[in-house]
Design a protein around this motif. Structure first.
Motif, mmCIF file in Angstrom:
data_model
loop_
_atom_site.group_PDB
_atom_site.id
_atom_site.type_symbol
_atom_site.label_atom_id
_atom_site.label_comp_id
_atom_site.label_asym_id
_atom_site.label_seq_id
_atom_site.Cartn_x
_atom_site.Cartn_y
_atom_site.Cartn_z
ATOM 1 N N CYS A 120 11.390 -4.540 -3.048
ATOM 2 C CA CYS A 120 10.332 -4.723 -2.068
ATOM 3 C C CYS A 120 9.710 -3.384 -1.735
ATOM 4 O O CYS A 120 10.331 -2.347 -1.886
ATOM 5 N N GLY A 121 8.519 -3.434 -1.268
ATOM 6 C CA GLY A 121 7.823 -2.206 -0.899
ATOM 7 C C GLY A 121 7.489 -2.205 0.567
ATOM 8 O O GLY A 121 7.650 -3.187 1.274
ATOM 9 N N GLY A 122 6.988 -1.100 1.044
ATOM 10 C CA GLY A 122 6.611 -0.988 2.442
ATOM 11 C C GLY A 122 5.377 -1.814 2.724
ATOM 12 O O GLY A 122 4.556 -2.103 1.857
ATOM 13 N N SER A 123 5.211 -2.213 3.973
ATOM 14 C CA SER A 123 4.048 -2.994 4.344
ATOM 15 C C SER A 123 2.815 -2.131 4.461
ATOM 16 O O SER A 123 1.703 -2.615 4.522
ATOM 17 N N GLY A 124 3.030 -0.801 4.480
ATOM 18 C CA GLY A 124 1.911 0.123 4.485
ATOM 19 C C GLY A 124 1.190 0.158 5.801
ATOM 20 O O GLY A 124 1.597 -0.434 6.789
ATOM 21 N N SER A 125 0.056 0.835 5.806
ATOM 22 C CA SER A 125 -0.736 1.008 7.027
ATOM 23 C C SER A 125 -2.015 0.209 6.935
ATOM 24 O O SER A 125 -3.044 0.551 7.482
ATOM 25 N N GLY A 126 -1.930 -0.899 6.176
ATOM 26 C CA GLY A 126 -3.118 -1.708 5.985
ATOM 27 C C GLY A 126 -3.456 -2.527 7.206
ATOM 28 O O GLY A 126 -2.982 -2.305 8.311
ATOM 29 N N GLY A 127 -4.337 -3.550 6.997
ATOM 30 C CA GLY A 127 -4.755 -4.369 8.110
ATOM 31 C C GLY A 127 -5.850 -3.697 8.909
ATOM 32 O O GLY A 127 -6.651 -2.913 8.393
ATOM 33 N N ASP A 128 -5.956 -4.036 10.167
ATOM 34 C CA ASP A 128 -6.969 -3.482 11.054
ATOM 35 C C ASP A 128 -6.767 -1.981 11.207
ATOM 36 O O ASP A 128 -5.745 -1.535 11.730
ATOM 37 N N PRO A 129 -7.737 -1.149 10.746
ATOM 38 C CA PRO A 129 -7.565 0.307 10.827
ATOM 39 C C PRO A 129 -7.570 0.834 12.249
ATOM 40 O O PRO A 129 -7.227 1.996 12.478
ATOM 41 N N ASP A 130 -7.957 -0.003 13.197
ATOM 42 C CA ASP A 130 -7.987 0.428 14.599
ATOM 43 C C ASP A 130 -6.848 -0.158 15.427
ATOM 44 O O ASP A 130 -6.759 0.093 16.636
ATOM 45 N N ALA A 131 -6.002 -0.940 14.785
ATOM 46 C CA ALA A 131 -4.907 -1.569 15.526
ATOM 47 C C ALA A 131 -3.928 -0.513 16.014
ATOM 48 O O ALA A 131 -3.662 0.480 15.327
ATOM 49 N N PRO A 132 -3.377 -0.689 17.221
ATOM 50 C CA PRO A 132 -2.418 0.285 17.755
ATOM 51 C C PRO A 132 -1.191 0.394 16.865
ATOM 52 O O PRO A 132 -0.757 -0.584 16.246
ATOM 53 N N VAL A 133 -0.627 1.593 16.800
ATOM 54 C CA VAL A 133 0.530 1.867 15.960
ATOM 55 C C VAL A 133 1.664 2.420 16.809
ATOM 56 O O VAL A 133 1.435 3.277 17.675
ATOM 57 N N SER A 134 2.847 1.922 16.571
ATOM 58 C CA SER A 134 4.059 2.487 17.165
ATOM 59 C C SER A 134 4.963 2.952 16.033
ATOM 60 O O SER A 134 5.106 2.257 15.026
ATOM 61 N N LEU A 135 5.563 4.118 16.199
ATOM 62 C CA LEU A 135 6.482 4.663 15.207
ATOM 63 C C LEU A 135 7.879 4.730 15.791
ATOM 64 O O LEU A 135 8.052 5.002 16.989
ATOM 65 N N ARG A 136 8.867 4.492 14.944
ATOM 66 C CA ARG A 136 10.260 4.633 15.359
ATOM 67 C C ARG A 136 10.960 5.605 14.421
ATOM 68 O O ARG A 136 10.832 5.496 13.199
ATOM 69 N N VAL A 137 11.705 6.538 15.011
ATOM 70 C CA VAL A 137 12.417 7.553 14.259
ATOM 71 C C VAL A 137 13.910 7.370 14.503
ATOM 72 O O VAL A 137 14.373 7.491 15.647
#
Length: 427
Positions: free
Chosen positions: A23-40
């Motif tokens: 499987c691969g990552g879902s990437g940063s596709g979709g709505d380019p303006d949609a809010p993003v949250s990152l987890r480390v």
């Protein structure tokens, strides 16, 4: 020590845990303006560490309106890699993760991580060429960097000067000046402290008769290796037999180290010496005793240094790998690297000086920083790592259980270690 292996074979090493080849990552596709949250994913729960991380993340969020939240998620130190790979296999992968040096070959060779060269070299002011090649070697494959070595931390000896004085034992500085800073002399002093004060003598922190790879801080002084660059087991070789015989006698005959089932916290004043990474110096900020920090004692093979490393990588299967890689470039840029150096020795040549490190490490003297940190990183060997490290580590640990009792046949036990682990090293 990173034996070469083809990417398909390396990926198979993580099959059932990472499932990255399927499987691969879902990437940063979709709505380019949609809010993003990152987890480390990280393994520190230290409030000071997390506060610094949050400050660096907040500055990034302020400049990137689409990113609304960056969370640093502490996972337990014990079992960290298992917890991380379980999250990945379960479809709950973090966007970025700290990675132990012991797991570096698996993660780097499996295709789990996003290559970083393009984003780092393309970030203005990043100074990619400032990264010391010796610090990035473990995290490279096919001329690509797959994780940033955010912490390259040498192991050192911390000494409780009050306990040493109580037992009438010379301080490390005196022993060094007399040419006596050797493992034999130190274990002799540790035995004296244990006998005179009731405190413990020497503690190799995080070993606890399970974390056997921390013993590299001792056996390297005998020029011993767990395995060599051709993946041949080294536990049954004369150098390792000598080192482990010395350790066994230190525990069971000289009483210089706590035995199995007992523990002593140096930072709580319960031991005369401890071997640990210099990043633990912050635990001494409110110590109720006088202390010193010095390089590892010399062994029969002479002086040496051992370093532990941690890499920060971007997971391919994360939700936003491109944005995560951009945040990694921000998090590890020169200005933030200098701030992180208070706790995590940097891989940047320009920052790896006693003068620079002293600005963020007020507890340590310039001499300590030069002799232990700068010199240790420049000439140290990294703790053991190999493809399939998790299974190898469990196998070695199980075989070494027979060693941790009085009267153990050290050569026979170490021979059994090699008999069990060599087939895993051959894969």
């Amino acid at each position: 020590m990173k034996p070469s292996m083809s990417r398909p074979m390396a990926a198979a090493t993580l099959a059932g845990l990472l499932t990255l080849t399927a499987c691969g990552g879902s990437g940063s596709g979709g709505d380019p303006d949609a809010p993003v949250s990152l987890r480390v994913a990280v393994w520190t729960a230290n409030d000071d560490h997390l506060a610094l991380f949050d400050e660096i993340a907040d500055a990034y969020i302020a400049e990137h309106p689409r990113v609304e939240k960056i969370t640093f998620d502490p996972l337990p130190f014990d079992g960290y890699t298992t917890a991380l790979t379980t999250q990945i296999a379960g479809g709950n992968a973090p966007d970025l993760a700290w990675i132990f040096e012991s797991s570096a070959p698996d993660f780097v060779s499996s295709g789990a991580l996003v290559p970083l060269d393009e984003v780092l070299t393309g970030t203005e002011g990043y100074a990619f060429e400032d990264l010391l090649p010796a610090t990035t070697e473990l995290w490279r494959e096919d001329d690509q960097l797959f994780a940033y070595p955010f912490s390259t931390s040498p192991f050192a000896v911390f000494a409780n000067l009050d306990l040493l004085a109580e037992a009438g034992v010379p301080a490390p500085g005196e022993m060094t000046g007399a040419g006596e800073w050797t493992w034999d002399e130190v274990i002799g002093a540790a035995s004296t402290v244990a006998g005179q004060t009731g405190a413990s003598g020497m503690v190799i922190r995080d070993f606890d008769y399970t974390g056997w790879d921390y013993l590299a801080t001792l056996w390297t002084g005998w020029d011993a290796q767990a395995w060599d660059e051709s993946s041949q087991c080294g536990f049954d070789r004369p150098e390792m037999v000598g080192a482990m015989t010395f350790l066994h006698e230190a525990v069971f005959e000289r009483g210089a180290m706590p035995g199995p089932g007992t523990s002593a916290d140096f930072f709580a004043g319960e031991a005369a010496y401890t071997v640990t990474q210099i990043s633990r110096a912050s635990l001494l900020e409110e110590a109720g005793f006088a202390w010193d920090m010095v390089p590892l004692p010399a062994g029969p093979a002479g002086e040496y240094a051992v370093i532990g490393q941690a890499g920060l990588g971007v997971l391919r299967v994360g939700d936003h790998p491109e944005i995560a890689a951009d945040f990694l470039a921000h998090f590890t840029a020169p200005e933030n690297s200098a701030r992180l150096a208070e706790y995590f020795p940097p891989p940047r040549e320009s920052q790896l000086t006693a003068e620079t490190l002293a600005q963020t490490n007020p507890l340590l003297s310039a001499e300590q920083l030069q002799d232990t940190v700068v010199a240790g990183i420049a000439g140290g060997v990294v703790k053991p790592s190999h493809l399939g490290q998790e299974q190898i580590a469990q196998t070695v640990r199980a075989q070494l259980d027979a060693l941790w009792k009085p009267g153990a046949d050290v050569p026979a036990v170490l021979g059994d270690v090699c008999a069990s682990v060599q087939p895993l090293l051959d894969r």
